[in-house]
Write an enzyme that holds these catalytic residues in place. Structure first.
Site, PDB file in Angstrom:
ATOM      1  N   CYS A  42       9.687  19.565 -43.194  1.00  0.00           N
ATOM      2  CA  CYS A  42       9.433  19.703 -44.632  1.00  0.00           C
ATOM      3  C   CYS A  42      10.742  19.472 -45.389  1.00  0.00           C
ATOM      4  O   CYS A  42      11.830  19.694 -44.851  1.00  0.00           O
ATOM      5  CB  CYS A  42       8.903  21.110 -44.888  1.00  0.00           C
ATOM      6  SG  CYS A  42       8.751  21.581 -46.618  1.00  0.00           S
ATOM      7  N   HIS A  43      10.619  19.103 -46.666  1.00  0.00           N
ATOM      8  CA  HIS A  43      11.847  18.880 -47.434  1.00  0.00           C
ATOM      9  C   HIS A  43      12.689  20.151 -47.525  1.00  0.00           C
ATOM     10  O   HIS A  43      13.920  20.083 -47.643  1.00  0.00           O
ATOM     11  CB  HIS A  43      11.530  18.350 -48.843  1.00  0.00           C
ATOM     12  CG  HIS A  43      12.695  17.675 -49.472  1.00  0.00           C
ATOM     13  ND1 HIS A  43      12.747  16.318 -49.696  1.00  0.00           N
ATOM     14  CD2 HIS A  43      13.885  18.168 -49.872  1.00  0.00           C
ATOM     15  CE1 HIS A  43      13.921  16.020 -50.217  1.00  0.00           C
ATOM     16  NE2 HIS A  43      14.629  17.123 -50.340  1.00  0.00           N
ATOM     17  N   THR A  44      12.051  21.303 -47.448  1.00  0.00           N
ATOM     18  CA  THR A  44      12.809  22.561 -47.529  1.00  0.00           C
ATOM     19  C   THR A  44      13.772  22.704 -46.348  1.00  0.00           C
ATOM     20  O   THR A  44      14.849  23.305 -46.486  1.00  0.00           O
ATOM     21  CB  THR A  44      11.850  23.766 -47.624  1.00  0.00           C
ATOM     22  OG1 THR A  44      10.936  23.523 -48.698  1.00  0.00           O
ATOM     23  CG2 THR A  44      12.603  25.057 -47.898  1.00  0.00           C
ATOM     24  N   GLU A  65       7.003  24.640 -40.134  1.00  0.00           N
ATOM     25  CA  GLU A  65       5.684  24.001 -40.297  1.00  0.00           C
ATOM     26  C   GLU A  65       5.135  23.709 -38.895  1.00  0.00           C
ATOM     27  O   GLU A  65       4.969  22.554 -38.511  1.00  0.00           O
ATOM     28  CB  GLU A  65       5.876  22.695 -41.119  1.00  0.00           C
ATOM     29  CG  GLU A  65       4.643  22.185 -41.791  1.00  0.00           C
ATOM     30  CD  GLU A  65       4.934  20.986 -42.702  1.00  0.00           C
ATOM     31  OE1 GLU A  65       4.826  21.106 -43.924  1.00  0.00           O
ATOM     32  OE2 GLU A  65       5.292  19.907 -42.161  1.00  0.00           O
ATOM     33  N   CYS A 100       0.590  42.978 -50.828  1.00  0.00           N
ATOM     34  CA  CYS A 100      -0.675  42.602 -50.188  1.00  0.00           C
ATOM     35  C   CYS A 100      -1.847  43.324 -50.848  1.00  0.00           C
ATOM     36  O   CYS A 100      -2.902  42.744 -51.083  1.00  0.00           O
ATOM     37  CB  CYS A 100      -0.651  42.944 -48.693  1.00  0.00           C
ATOM     38  SG  CYS A 100       0.270  41.745 -47.705  1.00  0.00           S
ATOM     39  N   CYS A 108       3.669  38.844 -49.506  1.00  0.00           N
ATOM     40  CA  CYS A 108       3.871  40.056 -48.701  1.00  0.00           C
ATOM     41  C   CYS A 108       5.381  40.280 -48.531  1.00  0.00           C
ATOM     42  O   CYS A 108       6.125  39.341 -48.261  1.00  0.00           O
ATOM     43  CB  CYS A 108       3.223  39.868 -47.332  1.00  0.00           C
ATOM     44  SG  CYS A 108       3.615  41.160 -46.143  1.00  0.00           S
ATOM     45  N   ARG A 112      10.182  40.515 -45.567  1.00  0.00           N
ATOM     46  CA  ARG A 112      10.886  39.505 -46.357  1.00  0.00           C
ATOM     47  C   ARG A 112      12.407  39.724 -46.394  1.00  0.00           C
ATOM     48  O   ARG A 112      13.176  38.760 -46.381  1.00  0.00           O
ATOM     49  CB  ARG A 112      10.304  39.454 -47.777  1.00  0.00           C
ATOM     50  CG  ARG A 112      10.901  38.373 -48.674  1.00  0.00           C
ATOM     51  CD  ARG A 112      10.649  36.992 -48.137  1.00  0.00           C
ATOM     52  NE  ARG A 112      11.283  35.951 -48.909  1.00  0.00           N
ATOM     53  CZ  ARG A 112      12.558  35.566 -48.782  1.00  0.00           C
ATOM     54  NH1 ARG A 112      13.350  36.176 -47.913  1.00  0.00           N
ATOM     55  NH2 ARG A 112      13.039  34.577 -49.509  1.00  0.00           N
ATOM     56  N   CYS A 171       2.825  24.611 -43.850  1.00  0.00           N
ATOM     57  CA  CYS A 171       3.549  24.578 -45.124  1.00  0.00           C
ATOM     58  C   CYS A 171       2.959  23.542 -46.074  1.00  0.00           C
ATOM     59  O   CYS A 171       2.114  23.851 -46.895  1.00  0.00           O
ATOM     60  CB  CYS A 171       5.049  24.346 -44.954  1.00  0.00           C
ATOM     61  SG  CYS A 171       5.874  24.412 -46.575  1.00  0.00           S
ATOM     62  N   ARG A 366       5.215  12.814 -43.634  1.00  0.00           N
ATOM     63  CA  ARG A 366       5.569  13.864 -42.692  1.00  0.00           C
ATOM     64  C   ARG A 366       5.863  13.263 -41.320  1.00  0.00           C
ATOM     65  O   ARG A 366       5.119  12.383 -40.838  1.00  0.00           O
ATOM     66  CB  ARG A 366       4.426  14.864 -42.523  1.00  0.00           C
ATOM     67  CG  ARG A 366       4.379  15.946 -43.596  1.00  0.00           C
ATOM     68  CD  ARG A 366       5.662  16.741 -43.620  1.00  0.00           C
ATOM     69  NE  ARG A 366       5.597  17.966 -44.369  1.00  0.00           N
ATOM     70  CZ  ARG A 366       6.139  18.163 -45.570  1.00  0.00           C
ATOM     71  NH1 ARG A 366       6.757  17.170 -46.198  1.00  0.00           N
ATOM     72  NH2 ARG A 366       6.090  19.352 -46.150  1.00  0.00           N
TER      73      ARG A 366
END
Ligand code: NAD
Ligand code: AHE
Ligand code: ZN
Length: 371
Positions: A42-44, A65, A100, A108, A112, A171, A366
């Site tokens: 992914c670009h992230t 992903e 949540c 959530c 995190r 993702c 992708r």
């Protein structure tokens, strides 16, 4: 006892990933060891590797992903068993935290804080190389043959679904579709502008088509993206480089005052402004999906909001992974989400740096990495 795992390690920002054999410790209580079968890029991942991510930590194993199979479970794990097919979630779903339970967000927060520090919930890493810890990434680290995740960060999916395709639902594809369905809640007949036609923007086109948007305007500075955009349902394709005036003016003129909904799928703060300002006065809503680098800020005249435009953002398309992702997999299995269209390249882990090159050159949608 720890096991060996081939992994692409990001030792430092802006350096190619290095394929090495890392050590992976067994899952602790509430954790699960997963054998990754495939992972999208992914670009992230590129964003974090570039050094622009305030949460970027090195050395780490990127990738978020993925699709895999449960190899072992830690003490107390009840919702998953060895052999289950899973998609790792960078947005966990504990079903118990304030977030949540709110019914208002998919964000959530149970794991995190430690996730953002590249660690498991107990504050340690399961990865090491030559005795030195390697950090986790987005709680997933799918660029490793084996990875460890909290039980609440895994969506159990149907075994019949091909992991080398449905990994994209971890993702990009879910994010784009979910932003249209859950975040913006685009309705039938609405007009939509989508800025950026990578994995996210193209998936947003699918979402807009699903809800029967009347007009889907696809915008990119790389015209090579327009063919797939049209195939997925874009009604108009616009290259900002073809115009002397700002792109928001072009879209406003094309749509008798602006679109009902817009989506920024690039991560460019100037484009985020354009995406807001191309929305219709009184009701147009713009959703930011793209991720912008450290220190960057968005701006517009407050009058844009005073006069009824709305600015929002979306993470993982507002999707609650454990509850909703199995349904996305089912939709893909039924052909309602054409994952094949996204997979322009496949390659073994050893060639993963080529996947980043293809993305930067605008040649891929992708790339799926096989282990
Ligand atoms: P990508 O690199 O595959 O696609 C980006 C597209 O934007 C390319 O087609 C590129 O040509 C186009 N583009 C670049 N500059 C442009 C401009 N000025 N005007 C119009 N188009 C332009 O990226 P992707 O994987 O689709 O990710 C897109 C963005 O979404 C990234 O910022 C990524 O970090 C972010 N993202 C966010 C979430 C979330 O949950 N919010 C999830 C996944 C990805
Ligand atoms: N860590 C960055 C922000 C990165 C970011 O915005 N991540 C998105 C997912 S991108 C997936 O490709 C996200 O979901 N964010 C919500 C969250 O909780 O991380 C920063 O700026 O610090
Ligand atoms: Zn992503």
């Amino acid at each position: 006892m720890s096991i060996k795992s081939r992994a692409a390690v990001a030792f430092a920002a802006n350096q190619p990933l290095q394929i090495v054999e890392v050590d992976v410790e067994p899952p602790k209580a509430g954790e699960v060891l997963v054998r990754i079968v495939a992972s999208g890029v992914c670009h992230t991942d590129a964003f974090t590797l570039s050094g622009d991510d305030p949460e970027g930590i090195f050395p780490s194993i990127l990738g978020h992903e993925g699709g895999g199979i449960v190899e072992a479970i830690g003490e107390g794990v009840t919702s998953l068993a060895v052999g289950d097919h899973v998609i790792p979630l960078y947005t966990a779903e504990c079903r118990e935290c304030k977030f949540c339970k709110s019914g208002k967000t998919n964000l959530c927060q149970a794991v995190r804080a430690t996730q953002g520090k590249g660690l498991m919930p107990d504050g340690t890493s399961r990865f090491s190389y030559n005795g030195q810890p390697i950090y986790h990434y987005m709680g997933c680290s799918t660029f490793s043959e084996y990875t460890v995740l909290p039980e609440i960060s895994l969506a159990k999916i149907a075994k019949e679904a091909p992991l080398e395709k449905v990994c994209l639902l971890g993702c990009g594809v879910t994010t784009g579709i979910g932003a249209v369905l859950n975040t913006a809640k685009v309705e039938e007949g609405a007009t939509v502008a989508i800025f950026g036609l990578g994995g996210i923007g193209l998936a947003a086109i699918i979402g807009a088509k699903m809800v029967k948007a009347s007009r889907i305007i696809a915008i990119d500075i790389n015209p090579a993206k327009f063919e797939i955009a049209r195939q997925l349902g874009a009604t108009d394709c616009v290259n900002p480089k073809d115009f002397a005036k700002p792109i928001q003016e072009v879209i406003v003129e094309m749509t008798d005052g602006g679109v009902d909904y817009s989506f920024e799928c690039v991560g460019n703060v100037n484009l985020m402004r354009a995406a807001l300002e191309c929305c219709h006065k009184g009701w147009g809503e713009s959703t930011i999906i793209g991720v912008a680098g450290a220190g960057q800020e968005i701006s517009t005249r407050p009058f844009q909001l005073v006069t009824g435009r709305v600015w929002r953002g979306s993470a993982f398309g507002g999707v609650k992974g454990r509850t909703e992702l199995p349904g996305y997999v089912e939709k893909a299995q039924k052909g309602e989400i054409p994952l094949d269209t996204f997979i322009t390249h496949t390659m073994p882990l050893e060639e993963i740096n080529r996947a980043f090159d293809l993305m930067h050159e605008g040649k891929s949608i992708r790339t799926v990495i096989h282990f």
